[in-house]
Write a protein that holds these residues in place. Structure first.
Motif, PDB file in Angstrom:
ATOM      1  N   LEU A 287     -91.579 140.568 -27.890  1.00  0.00           N
ATOM      2  CA  LEU A 287     -90.187 140.802 -28.263  1.00  0.00           C
ATOM      3  C   LEU A 287     -89.270 140.918 -27.048  1.00  0.00           C
ATOM      4  CD1 LEU A 287     -90.617 143.435 -31.131  1.00  0.00           C
ATOM      5  CD2 LEU A 287     -90.296 140.962 -31.352  1.00  0.00           C
ATOM      6  N   VAL A 288     -89.838 141.261 -25.905  1.00  0.00           N
ATOM      7  CA  VAL A 288     -89.005 141.526 -24.725  1.00  0.00           C
ATOM      8  C   VAL A 288     -89.298 140.590 -23.557  1.00  0.00           C
ATOM      9  CG1 VAL A 288     -88.705 143.952 -25.330  1.00  0.00           C
ATOM     10  CG2 VAL A 288     -90.622 143.287 -23.878  1.00  0.00           C
ATOM     11  N   LEU A 289     -90.318 139.739 -23.675  1.00  0.00           N
ATOM     12  CA  LEU A 289     -90.655 138.821 -22.590  1.00  0.00           C
ATOM     13  C   LEU A 289     -90.300 137.399 -22.978  1.00  0.00           C
ATOM     14  CD1 LEU A 289     -94.123 140.153 -21.341  1.00  0.00           C
ATOM     15  CD2 LEU A 289     -91.867 140.576 -20.379  1.00  0.00           C
ATOM     16  N   ASN A 290     -89.778 136.662 -22.014  1.00  0.00           N
ATOM     17  CA  ASN A 290     -89.389 135.274 -22.215  1.00  0.00           C
ATOM     18  C   ASN A 290     -90.639 134.415 -22.387  1.00  0.00           C
ATOM     19  OD1 ASN A 290     -88.462 132.590 -21.907  1.00  0.00           O
ATOM     20  ND2 ASN A 290     -86.709 133.313 -20.711  1.00  0.00           N
ATOM     21  N   SER A 291     -90.696 133.636 -23.461  1.00  0.00           N
ATOM     22  CA  SER A 291     -91.891 132.852 -23.769  1.00  0.00           C
ATOM     23  C   SER A 291     -91.829 131.434 -23.233  1.00  0.00           C
ATOM     24  CB  SER A 291     -92.118 132.818 -25.287  1.00  0.00           C
ATOM     25  OG  SER A 291     -91.003 132.235 -25.943  1.00  0.00           O
ATOM     26  N   SER A 292     -91.097 131.228 -22.133  1.00  0.00           N
ATOM     27  CA  SER A 292     -90.989 129.888 -21.559  1.00  0.00           C
ATOM     28  C   SER A 292     -92.298 129.422 -20.935  1.00  0.00           C
ATOM     29  CB  SER A 292     -89.877 129.854 -20.500  1.00  0.00           C
ATOM     30  OG  SER A 292     -90.097 130.846 -19.511  1.00  0.00           O
ATOM     31  N   MET A 293     -93.233 130.343 -20.651  1.00  0.00           N
ATOM     32  CA  MET A 293     -94.557 129.959 -20.161  1.00  0.00           C
ATOM     33  C   MET A 293     -95.334 129.338 -21.322  1.00  0.00           C
ATOM     34  SD  MET A 293     -97.068 129.565 -18.124  1.00  0.00           S
ATOM     35  CE  MET A 293     -96.510 130.308 -16.602  1.00  0.00           C
ATOM     36  N   TYR A 294     -95.510 128.017 -21.283  1.00  0.00           N
ATOM     37  CA  TYR A 294     -96.065 127.294 -22.422  1.00  0.00           C
ATOM     38  C   TYR A 294     -97.589 127.265 -22.436  1.00  0.00           C
ATOM     39  CZ  TYR A 294     -95.408 123.853 -18.673  1.00  0.00           C
ATOM     40  OH  TYR A 294     -95.362 123.224 -17.459  1.00  0.00           O
ATOM     41  N   ILE A 295     -98.253 127.766 -21.399  1.00  0.00           N
ATOM     42  CA  ILE A 295     -99.710 127.900 -21.441  1.00  0.00           C
ATOM     43  C   ILE A 295    -100.005 129.232 -22.101  1.00  0.00           C
ATOM     44  CG2 ILE A 295    -101.828 127.955 -20.084  1.00  0.00           C
ATOM     45  CD1 ILE A 295    -100.434 126.292 -17.979  1.00  0.00           C
ATOM     46  N   ASP A 296    -100.505 129.185 -23.320  1.00  0.00           N
ATOM     47  CA  ASP A 296    -100.542 130.379 -24.159  1.00  0.00           C
ATOM     48  C   ASP A 296    -101.450 131.470 -23.635  1.00  0.00           C
ATOM     49  OD1 ASP A 296    -102.651 128.590 -24.753  1.00  0.00           O
ATOM     50  OD2 ASP A 296    -102.992 129.539 -26.698  1.00  0.00           O
ATOM     51  N   ASP A 297    -102.619 131.112 -23.067  1.00  0.00           N
ATOM     52  CA  ASP A 297    -103.496 132.172 -22.588  1.00  0.00           C
ATOM     53  C   ASP A 297    -102.932 132.857 -21.349  1.00  0.00           C
ATOM     54  OD1 ASP A 297    -103.922 129.852 -21.179  1.00  0.00           O
ATOM     55  OD2 ASP A 297    -106.063 129.719 -21.586  1.00  0.00           O
ATOM     56  N   VAL A 298    -102.172 132.109 -20.527  1.00  0.00           N
ATOM     57  CA  VAL A 298    -101.489 132.726 -19.385  1.00  0.00           C
ATOM     58  C   VAL A 298    -100.377 133.652 -19.881  1.00  0.00           C
ATOM     59  CG1 VAL A 298    -100.045 132.296 -17.363  1.00  0.00           C
ATOM     60  CG2 VAL A 298    -102.054 130.876 -17.786  1.00  0.00           C
ATOM     61  N   PHE A 299     -99.607 133.207 -20.872  1.00  0.00           N
ATOM     62  CA  PHE A 299     -98.564 134.073 -21.433  1.00  0.00           C
ATOM     63  C   PHE A 299     -99.179 135.339 -22.032  1.00  0.00           C
ATOM     64  CE2 PHE A 299     -95.716 135.367 -24.950  1.00  0.00           C
ATOM     65  CZ  PHE A 299     -94.597 135.678 -24.194  1.00  0.00           C
ATOM     66  N   MET A 300    -100.332 135.206 -22.639  1.00  0.00           N
ATOM     67  CA  MET A 300    -101.047 136.378 -23.155  1.00  0.00           C
ATOM     68  C   MET A 300    -101.364 137.335 -21.999  1.00  0.00           C
ATOM     69  SD  MET A 300    -102.637 137.934 -25.703  1.00  0.00           S
ATOM     70  CE  MET A 300    -103.988 139.097 -25.964  1.00  0.00           C
ATOM     71  N   GLY A 301    -101.795 136.789 -20.862  1.00  0.00           N
ATOM     72  CA  GLY A 301    -102.070 137.624 -19.700  1.00  0.00           C
ATOM     73  C   GLY A 301    -100.826 138.316 -19.176  1.00  0.00           C
ATOM     74  N   ILE A 302     -99.691 137.622 -19.201  1.00  0.00           N
ATOM     75  CA  ILE A 302     -98.423 138.207 -18.759  1.00  0.00           C
ATOM     76  C   ILE A 302     -98.026 139.356 -19.680  1.00  0.00           C
ATOM     77  CG2 ILE A 302     -95.956 137.741 -18.522  1.00  0.00           C
ATOM     78  CD1 ILE A 302     -96.722 134.914 -17.583  1.00  0.00           C
ATOM     79  N   CYS A 303     -98.139 139.128 -20.995  1.00  0.00           N
ATOM     80  CA  CYS A 303     -97.804 140.183 -21.961  1.00  0.00           C
ATOM     81  C   CYS A 303     -98.709 141.402 -21.771  1.00  0.00           C
ATOM     82  CB  CYS A 303     -97.949 139.656 -23.390  1.00  0.00           C
ATOM     83  SG  CYS A 303     -96.706 138.454 -23.887  1.00  0.00           S
ATOM     84  N   ALA A 304    -100.002 141.141 -21.620  1.00  0.00           N
ATOM     85  CA  ALA A 304    -100.953 142.245 -21.482  1.00  0.00           C
ATOM     86  C   ALA A 304    -100.712 143.029 -20.199  1.00  0.00           C
ATOM     87  CB  ALA A 304    -102.386 141.702 -21.512  1.00  0.00           C
ATOM     88  N   LYS A 305    -100.436 142.319 -19.102  1.00  0.00           N
ATOM     89  CA  LYS A 305    -100.178 142.998 -17.832  1.00  0.00           C
ATOM     90  C   LYS A 305     -98.930 143.865 -17.929  1.00  0.00           C
ATOM     91  CE  LYS A 305    -100.995 143.857 -13.505  1.00  0.00           C
ATOM     92  NZ  LYS A 305    -102.239 144.528 -13.064  1.00  0.00           N
ATOM     93  N   ALA A 306     -97.903 143.347 -18.598  1.00  0.00           N
ATOM     94  CA  ALA A 306     -96.674 144.116 -18.761  1.00  0.00           C
ATOM     95  C   ALA A 306     -96.904 145.380 -19.583  1.00  0.00           C
ATOM     96  CB  ALA A 306     -95.605 143.243 -19.426  1.00  0.00           C
ATOM     97  N   MET A 307     -97.911 145.348 -20.486  1.00  0.00           N
ATOM     98  CA  MET A 307     -98.189 146.496 -21.345  1.00  0.00           C
ATOM     99  C   MET A 307     -99.336 147.360 -20.816  1.00  0.00           C
ATOM    100  SD  MET A 307     -95.847 146.068 -23.535  1.00  0.00           S
ATOM    101  CE  MET A 307     -96.253 147.339 -24.742  1.00  0.00           C
ATOM    102  N   GLY A 308     -99.836 147.044 -19.622  1.00  0.00           N
ATOM    103  CA  GLY A 308    -100.895 147.852 -19.020  1.00  0.00           C
ATOM    104  C   GLY A 308    -102.266 147.614 -19.607  1.00  0.00           C
ATOM    105  N   VAL A 309    -102.509 146.418 -20.138  1.00  0.00           N
ATOM    106  CA  VAL A 309    -103.801 146.087 -20.740  1.00  0.00           C
ATOM    107  C   VAL A 309    -104.541 145.116 -19.828  1.00  0.00           C
ATOM    108  CG1 VAL A 309    -104.973 145.061 -22.732  1.00  0.00           C
ATOM    109  CG2 VAL A 309    -102.891 146.414 -23.067  1.00  0.00           C
ATOM    110  N   SER A 310    -105.826 145.364 -19.605  1.00  0.00           N
ATOM    111  CA  SER A 310    -106.643 144.495 -18.757  1.00  0.00           C
ATOM    112  C   SER A 310    -107.771 143.876 -19.570  1.00  0.00           C
ATOM    113  CB  SER A 310    -107.239 145.285 -17.582  1.00  0.00           C
ATOM    114  OG  SER A 310    -106.219 145.817 -16.758  1.00  0.00           O
ATOM    115  N   PRO A 311    -108.091 142.593 -19.297  1.00  0.00           N
ATOM    116  CA  PRO A 311    -109.165 141.942 -20.051  1.00  0.00           C
ATOM    117  C   PRO A 311    -110.537 142.398 -19.592  1.00  0.00           C
ATOM    118  CG  PRO A 311    -108.316 140.448 -18.396  1.00  0.00           C
ATOM    119  CD  PRO A 311    -107.452 141.676 -18.329  1.00  0.00           C
ATOM    120  N   GLN A 312    -111.468 142.379 -20.532  1.00  0.00           N
ATOM    121  CA  GLN A 312    -112.866 142.688 -20.244  1.00  0.00           C
ATOM    122  C   GLN A 312    -113.689 141.429 -20.454  1.00  0.00           C
ATOM    123  OE1 GLN A 312    -114.128 146.032 -22.684  1.00  0.00           O
ATOM    124  NE2 GLN A 312    -112.017 146.781 -22.769  1.00  0.00           N
TER     125      GLN A 312
END
Length: 392
Positions: A287-312
Protein backbone atom coordinates in the motif's frame (compact mmCIF):
# COMPACT_ATOMS: atom_id res chain seq x y z
CA UNK A 1 71.42 -36.76 -30.28
CA UNK A 2 69.32 -35.45 -33.15
CA UNK A 3 66.39 -33.04 -32.96
CA UNK A 4 63.41 -33.19 -35.27
CA UNK A 5 62.96 -29.51 -36.19
CA UNK A 6 59.88 -30.27 -38.31
CA UNK A 7 58.13 -31.72 -35.22
CA UNK A 8 59.17 -28.72 -33.13
CA UNK A 9 57.75 -26.32 -35.69
CA UNK A 10 54.53 -28.31 -35.87
CA UNK A 11 54.12 -28.23 -32.06
CA UNK A 12 54.81 -24.54 -31.97
CA UNK A 13 52.20 -23.89 -34.65
CA UNK A 14 49.60 -25.91 -32.75
CA UNK A 15 50.37 -24.01 -29.54
CA UNK A 16 50.23 -20.67 -31.36
CA UNK A 17 46.90 -21.49 -32.97
CA UNK A 18 45.46 -22.73 -29.67
CA UNK A 19 46.64 -19.62 -27.85
CA UNK A 20 45.16 -17.40 -30.53
CA UNK A 21 41.83 -19.24 -30.38
CA UNK A 22 41.67 -18.88 -26.60
CA UNK A 23 42.49 -15.18 -26.81
CA UNK A 24 39.78 -14.66 -29.42
CA UNK A 25 37.21 -16.39 -27.21
CA UNK A 26 38.26 -14.30 -24.20
CA UNK A 27 38.02 -11.09 -26.23
CA UNK A 28 34.54 -12.01 -27.48
CA UNK A 29 33.25 -13.01 -24.04
CA UNK A 30 35.23 -10.58 -21.90
CA UNK A 31 32.68 -7.78 -21.78
CA UNK A 32 29.90 -10.08 -20.53
CA UNK A 33 32.27 -12.02 -18.24
CA UNK A 34 33.76 -8.85 -16.80
CA UNK A 35 30.30 -7.38 -16.21
CA UNK A 36 29.10 -10.59 -14.53
CA UNK A 37 32.13 -10.92 -12.22
CA UNK A 38 32.32 -7.23 -11.31
CA UNK A 39 28.58 -6.95 -10.61
CA UNK A 40 28.66 -9.95 -8.29
CA UNK A 41 31.75 -8.62 -6.48
CA UNK A 42 30.01 -5.30 -5.95
CA UNK A 43 26.77 -6.89 -4.84
CA UNK A 44 28.39 -9.20 -2.31
CA UNK A 45 30.53 -6.38 -0.96
CA UNK A 46 27.43 -4.26 -0.54
CA UNK A 47 25.38 -7.11 0.95
CA UNK A 48 27.92 -8.32 3.49
CA UNK A 49 29.97 -5.21 4.31
CA UNK A 50 27.57 -2.30 4.00
CA UNK A 51 24.48 -4.43 4.58
CA UNK A 52 22.07 -1.50 4.79
CA UNK A 53 18.91 -1.08 2.77
CA UNK A 54 17.49 1.90 4.60
CA UNK A 55 17.12 3.67 1.26
CA UNK A 56 14.27 1.35 0.28
CA UNK A 57 11.73 3.05 2.54
CA UNK A 58 12.42 6.49 1.12
CA UNK A 59 13.15 5.54 -2.48
CA UNK A 60 10.21 3.20 -3.02
CA UNK A 61 7.69 4.93 -0.80
CA UNK A 62 4.69 6.47 -2.50
CA UNK A 63 4.81 10.21 -1.84
CA UNK A 64 2.20 11.52 0.57
CA UNK A 65 0.64 13.86 -1.99
CA UNK A 66 -0.22 10.83 -4.14
CA UNK A 67 -1.39 8.49 -1.41
CA UNK A 68 -5.02 9.59 -1.15
CA UNK A 69 -7.63 10.75 -3.60
CA UNK A 70 -10.43 13.24 -2.98
CA UNK A 71 -12.61 10.54 -1.44
CA UNK A 72 -9.82 9.44 0.91
CA UNK A 73 -9.25 6.19 -0.96
CA UNK A 74 -5.69 4.97 -1.37
CA UNK A 75 -4.54 5.52 -4.94
CA UNK A 76 -0.89 4.53 -4.53
CA UNK A 77 -1.75 1.05 -5.76
CA UNK A 78 -3.91 0.61 -8.83
CA UNK A 79 -6.96 -1.40 -7.82
CA UNK A 80 -7.80 -3.38 -10.93
CA UNK A 81 -11.40 -4.62 -11.05
CA UNK A 82 -12.08 -8.32 -10.67
CA UNK A 83 -13.31 -10.10 -13.78
CA UNK A 84 -13.59 -13.44 -11.96
CA UNK A 85 -13.73 -13.71 -8.19
CA UNK A 86 -14.80 -16.10 -5.44
CA UNK A 87 -15.12 -14.18 -2.17
CA UNK A 88 -16.49 -17.25 -0.38
CA UNK A 89 -13.58 -19.55 -1.20
CA UNK A 90 -12.39 -19.55 2.41
CA UNK A 91 -15.82 -19.39 4.01
CA UNK A 92 -17.13 -15.95 3.19
CA UNK A 93 -15.99 -12.33 3.43
CA UNK A 94 -13.90 -11.86 6.55
CA UNK A 95 -13.16 -15.57 6.74
CA UNK A 96 -14.98 -18.52 8.17
CA UNK A 97 -13.28 -21.86 7.78
CA UNK A 98 -10.04 -22.70 9.56
CA UNK A 99 -7.61 -22.76 6.61
CA UNK A 100 -4.14 -24.25 7.02
CA UNK A 101 -2.84 -23.06 3.65
CA UNK A 102 -4.04 -20.59 1.04
CA UNK A 103 -2.16 -21.52 -2.12
CA UNK A 104 -1.98 -19.10 -5.04
CA UNK A 105 -0.83 -20.50 -8.37
CA UNK A 106 0.37 -17.82 -10.79
CA UNK A 107 -0.93 -18.93 -14.16
CA UNK A 108 -1.24 -17.50 -17.66
CA UNK A 109 -4.75 -17.43 -19.17
CA UNK A 110 -3.98 -19.95 -21.93
CA UNK A 111 -2.36 -22.53 -19.60
CA UNK A 112 -5.47 -24.64 -19.08
CA UNK A 113 -3.61 -27.97 -19.27
CA UNK A 114 -1.18 -26.94 -16.52
CA UNK A 115 -4.04 -25.86 -14.26
CA UNK A 116 -5.90 -29.10 -14.89
CA UNK A 117 -2.82 -31.18 -14.09
CA UNK A 118 -2.44 -29.28 -10.81
CA UNK A 119 -6.10 -29.82 -9.92
CA UNK A 120 -5.68 -33.54 -10.55
CA UNK A 121 -2.51 -33.86 -8.44
CA UNK A 122 -0.89 -31.67 -5.81
CA UNK A 123 -3.53 -28.91 -5.97
CA UNK A 124 -6.45 -31.27 -5.31
CA UNK A 125 -8.25 -29.85 -2.27
CA UNK A 126 -10.25 -33.06 -1.74
CA UNK A 127 -7.05 -35.11 -1.54
CA UNK A 128 -5.56 -32.69 0.99
CA UNK A 129 -8.65 -32.99 3.17
CA UNK A 130 -9.40 -36.71 2.86
CA UNK A 131 -5.84 -38.08 2.84
CA UNK A 132 -3.96 -35.46 4.86
CA UNK A 133 -6.73 -33.97 7.01
CA UNK A 134 -5.64 -30.49 5.93
CA UNK A 135 -7.88 -27.62 4.84
CA UNK A 136 -6.05 -26.27 1.80
CA UNK A 137 -7.54 -23.68 -0.53
CA UNK A 138 -6.06 -23.48 -4.05
CA UNK A 139 -6.77 -20.59 -6.43
CA UNK A 140 -5.20 -19.53 -9.73
CA UNK A 141 -4.18 -15.87 -10.12
CA UNK A 142 -4.67 -14.46 -13.62
CA UNK A 143 -4.70 -11.33 -15.70
CA UNK A 144 -6.22 -10.96 -19.17
CA UNK A 145 -4.63 -12.33 -22.32
CA UNK A 146 -2.22 -9.74 -23.78
CA UNK A 147 -3.12 -10.52 -27.41
CA UNK A 148 -6.15 -8.39 -28.33
CA UNK A 149 -7.09 -10.69 -31.17
CA UNK A 150 -7.22 -13.78 -28.96
CA UNK A 151 -8.45 -12.13 -25.78
CA UNK A 152 -12.20 -12.58 -26.16
CA UNK A 153 -11.92 -16.25 -27.13
CA UNK A 154 -9.55 -17.02 -24.26
CA UNK A 155 -11.79 -15.11 -21.84
CA UNK A 156 -14.84 -17.17 -22.84
CA UNK A 157 -12.82 -20.34 -22.26
CA UNK A 158 -11.76 -19.06 -18.83
CA UNK A 159 -15.36 -18.38 -17.85
CA UNK A 160 -16.36 -21.92 -18.87
CA UNK A 161 -13.39 -23.31 -16.93
CA UNK A 162 -14.33 -21.35 -13.86
CA UNK A 163 -17.94 -22.51 -14.02
CA UNK A 164 -16.63 -26.05 -13.66
CA UNK A 165 -13.96 -25.55 -11.00
CA UNK A 166 -14.68 -22.22 -9.24
CA UNK A 167 -11.00 -21.56 -8.54
CA UNK A 168 -9.93 -18.71 -10.84
CA UNK A 169 -9.17 -15.22 -9.52
CA UNK A 170 -8.75 -12.75 -12.36
CA UNK A 171 -8.23 -9.00 -12.49
CA UNK A 172 -8.33 -6.67 -15.47
CA UNK A 173 -4.62 -6.21 -16.19
CA UNK A 174 -2.49 -7.60 -19.01
CA UNK A 175 -1.00 -10.96 -18.05
CA UNK A 176 2.63 -10.30 -19.03
CA UNK A 177 6.07 -10.73 -17.51
CA UNK A 178 6.25 -7.04 -16.65
CA UNK A 179 2.99 -7.31 -14.69
CA UNK A 180 4.13 -10.11 -12.40
CA UNK A 181 4.37 -7.63 -9.53
CA UNK A 182 0.74 -6.70 -10.18
CA UNK A 183 -0.12 -10.39 -9.87
CA UNK A 184 1.82 -10.59 -6.59
CA UNK A 185 -0.18 -7.64 -5.24
CA UNK A 186 -3.38 -9.38 -6.34
CA UNK A 187 -2.47 -12.41 -4.24
CA UNK A 188 -1.76 -10.55 -1.02
CA UNK A 189 -4.71 -8.20 -1.39
CA UNK A 190 -7.13 -11.03 -2.11
CA UNK A 191 -5.77 -13.03 0.83
CA UNK A 192 -6.11 -10.05 3.15
CA UNK A 193 -9.66 -9.33 1.99
CA UNK A 194 -11.14 -12.80 1.63
CA UNK A 195 -8.97 -15.28 3.55
CA UNK A 196 -7.27 -13.48 6.46
CA UNK A 197 -7.65 -16.52 8.74
CA UNK A 198 -5.28 -18.70 6.66
CA UNK A 199 -2.37 -19.82 8.82
CA UNK A 200 -0.02 -19.84 5.83
CA UNK A 201 -0.02 -18.39 2.32
CA UNK A 202 1.96 -19.92 -0.54
CA UNK A 203 2.75 -18.45 -3.95
CA UNK A 204 3.77 -20.82 -6.75
CA UNK A 205 4.23 -20.87 -10.52
CA UNK A 206 2.06 -23.13 -12.65
CA UNK A 207 5.09 -25.14 -13.79
CA UNK A 208 6.09 -26.07 -10.26
CA UNK A 209 5.57 -29.36 -8.46
CA UNK A 210 4.56 -29.25 -4.80
CA UNK A 211 4.86 -32.40 -2.70
CA UNK A 212 1.71 -31.65 -0.74
CA UNK A 213 2.07 -34.43 1.88
CA UNK A 214 5.59 -33.26 2.75
CA UNK A 215 4.52 -29.60 2.74
CA UNK A 216 1.57 -30.23 5.08
CA UNK A 217 3.81 -32.22 7.43
CA UNK A 218 6.33 -29.36 7.44
CA UNK A 219 3.66 -26.72 8.17
CA UNK A 220 2.20 -28.78 11.01
CA UNK A 221 5.66 -29.14 12.52
CA UNK A 222 5.98 -25.36 12.43
CA UNK A 223 2.63 -24.98 14.19
CA UNK A 224 3.75 -27.31 16.96
CA UNK A 225 7.13 -25.60 17.37
CA UNK A 226 7.89 -22.80 19.79
CA UNK A 227 7.80 -20.07 17.14
CA UNK A 228 4.55 -21.44 15.76
CA UNK A 229 3.20 -19.76 12.65
CA UNK A 230 4.86 -16.37 13.18
CA UNK A 231 7.51 -14.46 11.25
CA UNK A 232 7.86 -17.12 8.56
CA UNK A 233 9.02 -16.50 5.02
CA UNK A 234 10.63 -19.65 3.66
CA UNK A 235 11.86 -20.76 0.25
CA UNK A 236 14.97 -20.89 -1.92
CA UNK A 237 16.83 -17.74 -0.82
CA UNK A 238 18.89 -15.51 -3.10
CA UNK A 239 21.38 -13.46 -1.06
CA UNK A 240 23.35 -10.54 -2.42
CA UNK A 241 21.95 -10.90 -5.95
CA UNK A 242 22.96 -8.06 -8.29
CA UNK A 243 20.58 -6.34 -10.74
CA UNK A 244 21.07 -7.52 -14.31
CA UNK A 245 22.11 -4.56 -16.47
CA UNK A 246 22.34 -6.34 -19.85
CA UNK A 247 19.54 -4.92 -22.00
CA UNK A 248 19.05 -8.18 -23.88
CA UNK A 249 18.21 -10.06 -20.66
CA UNK A 250 14.62 -10.82 -19.72
CA UNK A 251 15.47 -9.65 -16.19
CA UNK A 252 17.13 -6.39 -17.23
CA UNK A 253 16.67 -3.65 -14.64
CA UNK A 254 17.88 -0.15 -15.64
CA UNK A 255 19.83 2.06 -13.25
CA UNK A 256 17.06 4.62 -13.02
CA UNK A 257 14.70 1.95 -11.68
CA UNK A 258 17.16 0.40 -9.20
CA UNK A 259 20.56 2.16 -9.03
CA UNK A 260 22.05 0.12 -6.16
CA UNK A 261 24.48 -2.80 -6.65
CA UNK A 262 22.56 -5.43 -4.69
CA UNK A 263 18.98 -6.51 -4.11
CA UNK A 264 17.77 -7.25 -0.59
CA UNK A 265 17.53 -10.96 0.16
CA UNK A 266 14.53 -12.63 -1.43
CA UNK A 267 13.15 -16.08 -2.18
CA UNK A 268 12.76 -17.48 -5.68
CA UNK A 269 9.31 -16.62 -6.95
CA UNK A 270 8.76 -20.17 -8.21
CA UNK A 271 7.49 -21.21 -4.80
CA UNK A 272 7.62 -19.81 -1.26
CA UNK A 273 5.51 -19.82 1.91
CA UNK A 274 4.75 -17.03 4.38
CA UNK A 275 2.88 -17.17 7.67
CA UNK A 276 -0.36 -15.24 8.10
CA UNK A 277 1.25 -12.37 10.02
CA UNK A 278 3.92 -11.92 7.34
CA UNK A 279 1.25 -11.97 4.63
CA UNK A 280 -0.47 -9.10 6.46
CA UNK A 281 2.81 -7.15 6.63
CA UNK A 282 3.44 -7.63 2.90
CA UNK A 283 -0.09 -6.46 2.18
CA UNK A 284 0.48 -3.24 4.12
CA UNK A 285 3.86 -2.73 2.43
CA UNK A 286 2.25 -2.90 -1.01
CA UNK A 287 0.00 0.00 0.00
CA UNK A 288 2.91 2.36 0.62
CA UNK A 289 5.66 1.13 -1.73
CA UNK A 290 5.89 1.93 -5.42
CA UNK A 291 5.40 -1.26 -7.46
CA UNK A 292 7.43 -0.12 -10.47
CA UNK A 293 9.87 -2.99 -9.79
CA UNK A 294 8.42 -5.52 -12.24
CA UNK A 295 10.46 -8.52 -11.03
CA UNK A 296 7.96 -9.83 -8.53
CA UNK A 297 10.25 -11.82 -6.25
CA UNK A 298 12.60 -8.83 -5.93
CA UNK A 299 9.63 -6.57 -5.13
CA UNK A 300 8.61 -9.12 -2.50
CA UNK A 301 12.11 -8.78 -1.02
CA UNK A 302 11.80 -4.98 -1.00
CA UNK A 303 8.42 -5.16 0.77
CA UNK A 304 9.71 -7.65 3.32
CA UNK A 305 12.86 -5.64 4.03
CA UNK A 306 10.79 -2.50 4.56
CA UNK A 307 8.64 -4.42 7.08
CA UNK A 308 11.59 -6.00 8.91
CA UNK A 309 11.02 -9.53 7.58
CA UNK A 310 13.92 -11.77 6.52
CA UNK A 311 13.69 -14.91 4.37
CA UNK A 312 14.63 -18.33 5.69
CA UNK A 313 16.22 -20.87 3.40
CA UNK A 314 14.95 -24.42 3.17
CA UNK A 315 17.09 -26.97 1.34
CA UNK A 316 14.09 -28.70 -0.26
CA UNK A 317 12.52 -25.60 -1.79
CA UNK A 318 13.75 -25.47 -5.37
CA UNK A 319 15.00 -22.37 -7.13
CA UNK A 320 14.83 -22.11 -10.90
CA UNK A 321 16.02 -25.69 -11.40
CA UNK A 322 14.37 -29.09 -11.52
CA UNK A 323 15.02 -31.59 -8.74
CA UNK A 324 16.47 -35.01 -9.64
CA UNK A 325 14.01 -37.83 -10.21
CA UNK A 326 14.67 -40.38 -7.46
CA UNK A 327 12.70 -41.87 -4.53
CA UNK A 328 15.40 -40.73 -2.08
CA UNK A 329 14.69 -37.16 -3.23
CA UNK A 330 10.91 -37.54 -3.09
CA UNK A 331 11.08 -38.52 0.57
CA UNK A 332 12.08 -34.93 1.47
CA UNK A 333 10.96 -32.89 -1.57
CA UNK A 334 8.73 -29.87 -1.04
CA UNK A 335 8.95 -28.01 -4.37
CA UNK A 336 10.59 -28.60 -7.73
CA UNK A 337 10.52 -26.19 -10.66
CA UNK A 338 10.19 -26.78 -14.39
CA UNK A 339 7.37 -29.33 -14.55
CA UNK A 340 5.13 -28.12 -17.37
CA UNK A 341 4.33 -31.56 -18.79
CA UNK A 342 5.21 -34.30 -16.28
CA UNK A 343 3.23 -33.29 -13.18
CA UNK A 344 0.92 -36.32 -13.22
CA UNK A 345 3.75 -38.82 -13.63
CA UNK A 346 5.85 -37.19 -10.93
CA UNK A 347 2.89 -37.05 -8.55
CA UNK A 348 2.28 -40.76 -9.01
CA UNK A 349 5.91 -41.63 -8.37
CA UNK A 350 6.59 -39.13 -5.57
CA UNK A 351 3.54 -40.10 -3.48
CA UNK A 352 3.94 -43.86 -3.90
CA UNK A 353 3.97 -45.38 -0.36
CA UNK A 354 7.00 -47.46 -1.35
CA UNK A 355 9.06 -44.25 -1.42
CA UNK A 356 8.85 -43.89 2.36
CA UNK A 357 9.56 -47.54 3.10
CA UNK A 358 12.73 -47.51 1.01
CA UNK A 359 14.42 -44.80 3.08
CA UNK A 360 13.43 -46.10 6.51
CA UNK A 361 15.82 -47.81 8.92
CA UNK A 362 19.57 -47.47 9.25
CA UNK A 363 20.46 -49.11 5.93
CA UNK A 364 17.71 -47.28 4.04
CA UNK A 365 18.83 -43.94 5.44
CA UNK A 366 22.48 -44.71 4.64
CA UNK A 367 21.58 -45.74 1.09
CA UNK A 368 19.51 -42.61 0.46
CA UNK A 369 22.17 -40.33 1.91
CA UNK A 370 24.72 -41.81 -0.50
CA UNK A 371 22.30 -41.41 -3.41
CA UNK A 372 21.57 -37.79 -2.53
CA UNK A 373 25.28 -37.01 -2.26
CA UNK A 374 25.81 -38.37 -5.78
CA UNK A 375 22.81 -36.47 -7.14
CA UNK A 376 23.14 -33.13 -5.34
CA UNK A 377 26.85 -32.65 -4.67
CA UNK A 378 28.05 -32.67 -8.25
CA UNK A 379 30.12 -29.68 -9.45
CA UNK A 380 28.09 -26.91 -11.05
CA UNK A 381 24.78 -28.41 -9.86
CA UNK A 382 22.73 -25.42 -8.81
CA UNK A 383 19.38 -23.63 -8.71
CA UNK A 384 17.58 -26.46 -6.99
CA UNK A 385 18.61 -28.35 -3.84
CA UNK A 386 22.03 -27.65 -2.33
CA UNK A 387 24.55 -30.30 -1.33
CA UNK A 388 23.49 -29.73 2.27
CA UNK A 389 20.14 -31.32 1.42
CA UNK A 390 21.91 -34.66 1.00
CA UNK A 391 22.50 -34.83 4.75
CA UNK A 392 19.11 -33.60 5.91
Amino acid sequence: MFMNFRRIHKCQCVRLLTTGLVLCMVMVCWEELDHHVVSHMRSYTYRYLVNSYDFLNSSFAITSKHQHGKDGADVGVVNYPYLINHPGKCGGVGGGDDVLLLLFVKSSPENFERRQAIRDTWGNESFAWSELGANVRVVFALGVHPDVGRRSGVQRALLREDQSYRDLIQQDFLDTFHNLTTKLILQFHWGHEYCPQARFLMSADDDIFVHMPNLVTYLRQLLSSQSGDKDLWVGHVHRGAPPIRRKESKYHVPDDLYPWPSYPDYTAGAGYVVSGDVAAKIYHATLVLNSSMYIDDVFMGICAKAMGVSPQGHVYFSGEGKAPYHPCIYDHMITSHGHATDVRLLWQEATDPAVYHRSRGFMGNLYCTAVRVMLLCRPYYQNTYSCMAAFT
